[in-house]
Design a protein around this motif. Structure first.
Motif, PDB file in Angstrom:
ATOM      1  N   THR A   1       4.969 -42.776 -30.207  1.00  0.00           N
ATOM      2  CA  THR A   1       3.487 -42.475 -28.947  1.00  0.00           C
ATOM      3  C   THR A   1       4.437 -42.825 -27.755  1.00  0.00           C
ATOM      4  N   TYR A   2       2.947 -42.463 -26.947  1.00  0.00           N
ATOM      5  CA  TYR A   2       3.859 -41.397 -25.743  1.00  0.00           C
ATOM      6  C   TYR A   2       3.267 -42.983 -24.308  1.00  0.00           C
ATOM      7  N   VAL A   3       4.367 -42.806 -23.304  1.00  0.00           N
ATOM      8  CA  VAL A   3       3.488 -43.590 -22.062  1.00  0.00           C
ATOM      9  C   VAL A   3       3.395 -42.507 -21.389  1.00  0.00           C
ATOM     10  N   VAL A   4       1.923 -42.879 -20.552  1.00  0.00           N
ATOM     11  CA  VAL A   4       1.466 -41.416 -20.214  1.00  0.00           C
ATOM     12  C   VAL A   4       1.142 -42.258 -18.292  1.00  0.00           C
ATOM     13  N   GLU A   5       1.243 -40.978 -17.238  1.00  0.00           N
ATOM     14  CA  GLU A   5       0.785 -42.107 -16.053  1.00  0.00           C
ATOM     15  C   GLU A   5       0.659 -41.824 -15.283  1.00  0.00           C
ATOM     16  N   ALA A   6      -0.365 -41.884 -14.039  1.00  0.00           N
ATOM     17  CA  ALA A   6      -0.710 -41.285 -13.489  1.00  0.00           C
ATOM     18  C   ALA A   6      -0.157 -41.215 -11.975  1.00  0.00           C
ATOM     19  N   GLU A   7       0.841 -39.584 -11.879  1.00  0.00           N
ATOM     20  CA  GLU A   7       1.537 -40.112 -10.694  1.00  0.00           C
ATOM     21  C   GLU A   7       1.197 -38.897  -9.281  1.00  0.00           C
ATOM     22  N   GLY A   8       0.582 -39.110  -8.181  1.00  0.00           N
ATOM     23  CA  GLY A   8       0.415 -38.534  -7.256  1.00  0.00           C
ATOM     24  C   GLY A   8      -0.280 -37.641  -7.379  1.00  0.00           C
ATOM     25  N   GLY A   9      -1.687 -38.014  -8.182  1.00  0.00           N
ATOM     26  CA  GLY A   9      -2.534 -36.814  -8.314  1.00  0.00           C
ATOM     27  C   GLY A   9      -1.921 -36.297  -9.912  1.00  0.00           C
ATOM     28  N   GLU A  10      -1.057 -36.531 -10.571  1.00  0.00           N
ATOM     29  CA  GLU A  10      -0.722 -35.873 -11.573  1.00  0.00           C
ATOM     30  C   GLU A  10      -0.255 -36.495 -12.910  1.00  0.00           C
ATOM     31  N   TRP A  11      -1.094 -36.506 -13.972  1.00  0.00           N
ATOM     32  CA  TRP A  11       0.018 -36.889 -15.194  1.00  0.00           C
ATOM     33  C   TRP A  11       0.685 -36.659 -15.458  1.00  0.00           C
ATOM     34  N   LYS A  12       1.959 -37.446 -15.915  1.00  0.00           N
ATOM     35  CA  LYS A  12       2.829 -37.040 -16.806  1.00  0.00           C
ATOM     36  C   LYS A  12       3.574 -38.051 -17.773  1.00  0.00           C
ATOM     37  N   VAL A  13       4.402 -37.770 -18.406  1.00  0.00           N
ATOM     38  CA  VAL A  13       4.709 -38.623 -19.727  1.00  0.00           C
ATOM     39  C   VAL A  13       6.545 -39.692 -19.030  1.00  0.00           C
ATOM     40  N   THR A  14       6.381 -40.514 -18.992  1.00  0.00           N
ATOM     41  CA  THR A  14       7.333 -41.547 -18.534  1.00  0.00           C
ATOM     42  C   THR A  14       7.703 -41.789 -19.353  1.00  0.00           C
ATOM     43  N   GLY A  15       7.469 -42.031 -20.717  1.00  0.00           N
ATOM     44  CA  GLY A  15       8.692 -42.566 -22.010  1.00  0.00           C
ATOM     45  C   GLY A  15       7.689 -42.936 -23.272  1.00  0.00           C
ATOM     46  N   THR A  16       8.420 -43.813 -24.022  1.00  0.00           N
ATOM     47  CA  THR A  16       7.479 -44.105 -25.168  1.00  0.00           C
ATOM     48  C   THR A  16       7.876 -45.549 -25.719  1.00  0.00           C
ATOM     49  N   THR A  17       6.604 -46.064 -26.024  1.00  0.00           N
ATOM     50  CA  THR A  17       6.183 -47.281 -27.043  1.00  0.00           C
ATOM     51  C   THR A  17       6.543 -47.454 -28.382  1.00  0.00           C
ATOM     52  N   GLY A  18       7.063 -48.648 -28.764  1.00  0.00           N
ATOM     53  CA  GLY A  18       6.620 -48.659 -29.919  1.00  0.00           C
ATOM     54  C   GLY A  18       7.898 -47.553 -30.815  1.00  0.00           C
ATOM     55  N   PRO A  19       7.665 -47.943 -32.022  1.00  0.00           N
ATOM     56  CA  PRO A  19       7.964 -47.296 -32.577  1.00  0.00           C
ATOM     57  C   PRO A  19       8.421 -45.361 -32.886  1.00  0.00           C
TER      58      PRO A  19
END
Length: 184
Positions: free
Chosen positions: A162-180
């Motif tokens: 499961t990816y953590v995806v965040e909006a940064e500077g008007g662009e969506w980026k994968v910033t890490g994972t969560t869970g197994p």
């Protein structure tokens, strides 16, 4: 009589000028903000999953075919499966947007992973030496979301997370994972 001929000629000229084919290019369609958000998030997830060390092959993999299941599945990041809880198929705008954003990847959409998965008794794997990407649903709203995803290349070549995806500077980026995270 002369007047009637003149009126008919003028009418013909007006009809021809107004009713002929137009050469003006149609205005490009811009997807609505929710569709653009979906395209941006899924493009970030697919790129991360296929082109980085998050898959079982490493970052420098040249995958000949990336088959994307054409709808979100609720258990996409779960290696144990369960009930897939399939969502609605991606709209044409989402498919087109993903193909444009990921033009450097050989993306193809499939209704079901089984359609391109080679049975184990026949050697296992995926057609055309490709991979199957399954995506989870995107939660509504917010500038930070968690999206389940999996990549499958064969019986001993798969990744679920499961990816953590965040909006940064008007662009969506994968910033890490969560869970197994599971890798086979």
């Amino acid at each position: 009589m002369r007047r009637a001929v003149w009126m008919m000629a003028a009418g013909t000229v007006l009809l021809t000028a107004c009713g002929g084919p137009r050469t003006v290019a149609p205005m490009p369609l811009v997807p609505d903000p929710d569709t653009l958000r979906q395209i941006d998030i899924y493009a970030a997830v697919i790129r991360e999953l296929v082109t980085t060390d998050d898959n079982t092959f490493g970052a420098e993999t040249d995958v000949p075919a990336v088959f994307v299941v054409d709808h979100p599945e609720g258990d996409a990041g779960n290696p144990d499966g369960g009930e897939p809880a399939a969502g609605e198929p991606f709209s044409d705008d989402v498919r087109r947007g993903l193909q444009e954003r990921l033009a450097d990847l050989p993306l193809r959409f499939v209704a079901d992973a089984d359609a391109v998965t080679v049975p184990v008794e026949d050697g296992g794997g995926v057609e055309d030496d490709g991979v199957v990407v399954t995506l989870g649903p995107i939660p509504e709203g917010g500038s930070k979301v968690e999206v389940g995803a999996s990549l499958y290349a064969g019986p001993l070549a798969g990744t679920w997370l499961t990816y953590v995806v965040e909006a940064e500077g008007g662009e969506w980026k994968v910033t890490g994972t969560t869970g197994p995270v599971a890798i086979s």
